[in-house]
Design an enzyme around this catalytic site. Structure first.
Site, PDB file in Angstrom:
ATOM      1  N   LEU A  68      -4.815 -15.341   1.349  1.00 15.19           N
ATOM      2  CA  LEU A  68      -5.490 -14.656   2.459  1.00 15.19           C
ATOM      3  C   LEU A  68      -6.724 -13.889   1.995  1.00 15.19           C
ATOM      4  CD1 LEU A  68      -2.373 -13.160   4.292  1.00 15.19           C
ATOM      5  CD2 LEU A  68      -3.828 -15.016   5.125  1.00 15.19           C
ATOM      6  N   GLY A  69      -6.658 -13.385   0.773  1.00 13.70           N
ATOM      7  CA  GLY A  69      -7.789 -12.602   0.280  1.00 13.70           C
ATOM      8  C   GLY A  69      -7.585 -12.258  -1.173  1.00 13.70           C
ATOM      9  N   GLU A  70      -8.682 -11.927  -1.840  1.00 11.16           N
ATOM     10  CA  GLU A  70      -8.533 -11.505  -3.231  1.00 11.16           C
ATOM     11  C   GLU A  70      -9.553 -10.431  -3.552  1.00 11.16           C
ATOM     12  OE1 GLU A  70     -10.064 -14.366  -6.327  1.00 11.16           O
ATOM     13  OE2 GLU A  70     -10.052 -15.689  -4.596  1.00 11.16           O
ATOM     14  N   GLY A  71      -9.159  -9.537  -4.454  1.00 10.80           N
ATOM     15  CA  GLY A  71     -10.061  -8.470  -4.881  1.00 10.80           C
ATOM     16  C   GLY A  71     -10.124  -8.481  -6.396  1.00 10.80           C
ATOM     17  N   GLY A  72     -10.521  -7.349  -6.977  1.00 14.38           N
ATOM     18  CA  GLY A  72     -10.682  -7.261  -8.417  1.00 14.38           C
ATOM     19  C   GLY A  72      -9.397  -7.598  -9.178  1.00 14.38           C
ATOM     20  N   ALA A  74      -6.198  -8.082  -7.511  1.00 14.99           N
ATOM     21  CA  ALA A  74      -5.076  -8.448  -6.646  1.00 14.99           C
ATOM     22  C   ALA A  74      -5.373  -9.697  -5.819  1.00 14.99           C
ATOM     23  CB  ALA A  74      -4.768  -7.285  -5.716  1.00 14.99           C
ATOM     24  N   PHE A  75      -4.294 -10.379  -5.468  1.00 18.59           N
ATOM     25  CA  PHE A  75      -4.375 -11.497  -4.542  1.00 18.59           C
ATOM     26  C   PHE A  75      -3.467 -11.169  -3.367  1.00 18.59           C
ATOM     27  CE2 PHE A  75      -5.453 -13.397  -8.582  1.00 18.59           C
ATOM     28  CZ  PHE A  75      -6.518 -14.227  -8.256  1.00 18.59           C
ATOM     29  N   VAL A  76      -3.879 -11.558  -2.163  1.00 19.34           N
ATOM     30  CA  VAL A  76      -2.996 -11.397  -1.004  1.00 19.34           C
ATOM     31  C   VAL A  76      -2.682 -12.792  -0.467  1.00 19.34           C
ATOM     32  CG1 VAL A  76      -2.693 -10.356   1.269  1.00 19.34           C
ATOM     33  CG2 VAL A  76      -4.023  -9.148  -0.465  1.00 19.34           C
ATOM     34  N   HIS A 221      -9.707   8.034   1.572  1.00 15.14           N
ATOM     35  CA  HIS A 221      -9.331   6.625   1.460  1.00 15.14           C
ATOM     36  C   HIS A 221     -10.160   5.953   0.367  1.00 15.14           C
ATOM     37  CE1 HIS A 221      -9.521   2.306   2.270  1.00 15.14           C
ATOM     38  NE2 HIS A 221      -8.274   2.436   2.693  1.00 15.14           N
TER      39      HIS A 221
HETATM   40  N1  LIG Z   1      -1.133  -7.732   6.082  1.00 14.47           N
HETATM   41  C1  LIG Z   1      -2.142  -8.603   6.046  1.00 14.47           C
HETATM   42  N2  LIG Z   1      -2.220  -9.601   6.961  1.00 14.47           N
HETATM   43  C2  LIG Z   1      -3.244 -10.482   6.928  1.00 14.47           C
HETATM   44  N3  LIG Z   1      -4.250 -10.461   6.008  1.00 14.47           N
HETATM   45  C3  LIG Z   1      -4.219  -9.504   5.065  1.00 14.47           C
HETATM   46  C4  LIG Z   1      -3.175  -8.527   5.029  1.00 14.47           C
HETATM   47  N4  LIG Z   1      -3.405  -7.694   3.994  1.00 14.47           N
HETATM   48  C5  LIG Z   1      -4.553  -8.123   3.408  1.00 14.47           C
HETATM   49  N5  LIG Z   1      -5.048  -9.206   4.040  1.00 14.47           N
HETATM   50  C6  LIG Z   1      -6.278  -9.969   3.682  1.00 14.47           C
HETATM   51  O1  LIG Z   1      -6.482  -9.858   2.284  1.00 14.47           O
HETATM   52  C7  LIG Z   1      -7.748  -9.220   2.011  1.00 14.47           C
HETATM   53  C8  LIG Z   1      -7.636  -8.377   0.760  1.00 14.47           C
HETATM   54  O2  LIG Z   1      -6.655  -7.348   0.959  1.00 14.47           O
HETATM   55  P1  LIG Z   1      -6.750  -5.967   0.150  1.00 14.47           P
HETATM   56  O3  LIG Z   1      -8.018  -5.252   0.539  1.00 14.47           O
HETATM   57  O4  LIG Z   1      -5.475  -5.230   0.313  1.00 14.47           O
HETATM   58  O5  LIG Z   1      -6.887  -6.536  -1.337  1.00 14.47           O
HETATM   59  P2  LIG Z   1      -7.793  -6.032  -2.530  1.00 14.47           P
HETATM   60  O6  LIG Z   1      -7.515  -6.950  -3.650  1.00 14.47           O
HETATM   61  O7  LIG Z   1      -7.583  -4.600  -2.763  1.00 14.47           O
HETATM   62  O8  LIG Z   1      -9.260  -6.311  -1.982  1.00 14.47           O
HETATM   63  P3  LIG Z   1     -10.624  -5.534  -2.321  1.00 14.47           P
HETATM   64  O9  LIG Z   1     -10.605  -5.203  -3.777  1.00 14.47           O
HETATM   65  O10 LIG Z   1     -11.692  -6.541  -1.934  1.00 14.47           O
HETATM   66  O11 LIG Z   1     -10.654  -4.335  -1.404  1.00 14.47           O
HETATM   67  C9  LIG Z   1      -8.066  -8.439   3.290  1.00 14.47           C
HETATM   68  O12 LIG Z   1      -9.463  -8.225   3.437  1.00 14.47           O
HETATM   69  C10 LIG Z   1      -7.508  -9.371   4.354  1.00 14.47           C
HETATM   70  O13 LIG Z   1      -8.439 -10.418   4.603  1.00 14.47           O
END
Ligand SMILES: Nc1ncnc2c1ncn2[C@@H]1O[C@H](COP(=O)(O)OP(=O)(O)OP(=O)(O)O)[C@@H](O)[C@H]1O
Length: 373
Positions: A68-72, A74-76, A221
């Site tokens: 669904l998404g990825e950051g530094g 983490a993967f979702v 936040h």
């Molecule tokens: N509960 C959820 N339901 C659907 N999509 C989600 C959910 N949680 C996260 N996502 C998707 O995953 C993406 C990344 O989530 P999140 O910001 O928690 O991860 P991150 O790795 O910390 O990202 P970043 O470092 O870019 O902020 C979100 O922008 C969203 O698109």
């Protein structure tokens, strides 16, 4: 996958034996063990390619359906409970640098567990797990928001050259501000009372020990942006997520090393186009407050209205983003279908002096005023 594993090992072992290289039973065993290790290291890759990786959490099996998404760090993933067919979002955080990395991920998980507000994403469960690569991962399971994020809607609307209706913008803004008000008030809806104590989190058991509470600071936040706003099924409500950047406020910066450390954390955690100017150059003697989130709220509101962040026009004209932010150099496009009261909210938030920016509560009142005509 288990059957694949057996077949993979058997097939390759036999291939090598047939070539006459590993004829004896001992060599056969050695070859098998080598291939088993190889399998274990390439398994995650194959699984993610096949999109059918299985994850076991709290004795339940979940099938990975999609990223669904990825950051530094983490993967979702979108995952499905193999028994019930129910879908969830699963955040997998890779814990770098040993104890410190684990602590950071667990603090993020604890905030998701402890904060109790309709506009803040609540976790369903959390698990710390060491994997075959020896790295520790924190898994946080959330309800799945199938409509995605505000960022996705903003992008698709503006691609079609259409603007988001005012009433939707006001509704999302109200949700975000209510979440911020709760955080800024120390995890309470009104005045700051008990709040989450994370000082010794590393020593806490995740499951049975509820977090100790004490009267303490409020929270920033630290990464407010449309990508961190999940949409309800009717698309009217928004829920703030990504608590990896939350920190206590007011944060008093006493010396140079604290200033450098805060600035580094801000550049790591707070997305640049939404980052407040006071976080670009943190100075000894300064105090970082909730007003840094208010700046990011102003940037978020602008982005929802126009489809791009307020300072990026300067960059497209050859300027530096940091410079544009630190001089508050932005303007409204000539095509602005919204009433001036909405643009005035942006202006109120994007003031260089944090003290002059409104509080979340002031903005809530202003938005309710606009809603009521
Ligand atoms: N509960 C959820 N339901 C659907 N999509 C989600 C959910 N949680 C996260 N996502 C998707 O995953 C993406 C990344 O989530 P999140 O910001 O928690 O991860 P991150 O790795 O910390 O990202 P970043 O470092 O870019 O902020 C979100 O922008 C969203 O698109």
């Amino acid at each position: 996958m288990a059957l694949c594993k057996v077949a993979f090992i058997e097939y390759l072992t036999r291939c090598h034996l047939n070539e006459g290289k590993f004829g004896t039973p001992l060599e056969y065993k050695k070859m098998q063990s080598f291939l088993k290790n190889t399998w274990n290291s390439i398994n995650p890759l194959i699984s993610s390619l096949l999109n059918n990786e299985l994850i076991v959490l709290k004795d339940e099996q979940y099938k990975v359906l999609q990223l669904l998404g990825e950051g530094g760090y983490a993967f979702v993933y979108l995952v499905e409970n193999v028994n019930s067919g129910e879908k969830f979002a699963l955040k997998k955080i890779k814990c770098h640098s040993g104890r410190e990395g684990v602590q950071k991920a667990l603090i993020e998980a604890k905030f998701h567990e402890e904060f109790n507000h309709a506009n803040l994403l609540k976790s369903i469960h959390v698990q710390l797990q060491k994997e075959v690569d020896g790295v520790q991962y924190v898994y946080i399971m959330f309800p799945f928001f199938q409509k995605g994020t505000v960022a996705q809607i903003v992008q698709s609307q503006h691609k079609k050259n259409t603007f988001i209706p005012k009433r939707i913008i006001l509704s999302w803004s109200l949700c975000l501000l209510q979440a911020l008000k709760y955080l800024h008030n120390g995890g309470e809806d009104s005045a700051s009372e008990d709040a989450v104590d994370t000082t010794n989190l590393i020593d806490l058991q995740l499951e049975n020990k509820p977090m100790k509470k004490k009267r303490t600071n409020s929270y920033l936040h630290g990464d407010v942006k449309p990508e961190n706003l999940l949409l309800s099924d009717d698309m009217r409500n928004a829920v703030l997520t990504d608590f990896g950047s939350i920190c206590r406020i007011p944060s008093i910066i006493s010396n140079n090393s604290e200033a450098i450390s805060f600035e580094d954390k801000a550049s790591e955690n707070c997305t640049m186009p939404y980052r407040a100017p006071e976080l670009f150059h943190v100075r000894p003697g300064s105090i970082i407050t909730e007003k840094a989130d208010i700046w990011s709220f102003g940037c978020t509101l602008y982005t929802i209205m126009f489809g791009y962040t307020p300072f990026e026009k300067q960059v497209s004209q050859g300027g530096s983003l940091a410079l544009a932010v630190c001089n508050a150099q932005y303007s409204f496009p000539s095509e602005n279908p919204y009433e001036p009261r909405l643009s005035n909210l942006v202006c109120a938030c994007l003031q260089l002096n944090p003290e002059q920016r409104p509080y979340a509560d002031d903005l809530i009142h202003a938005i309710k005023g606009i809603m009521n005509g």
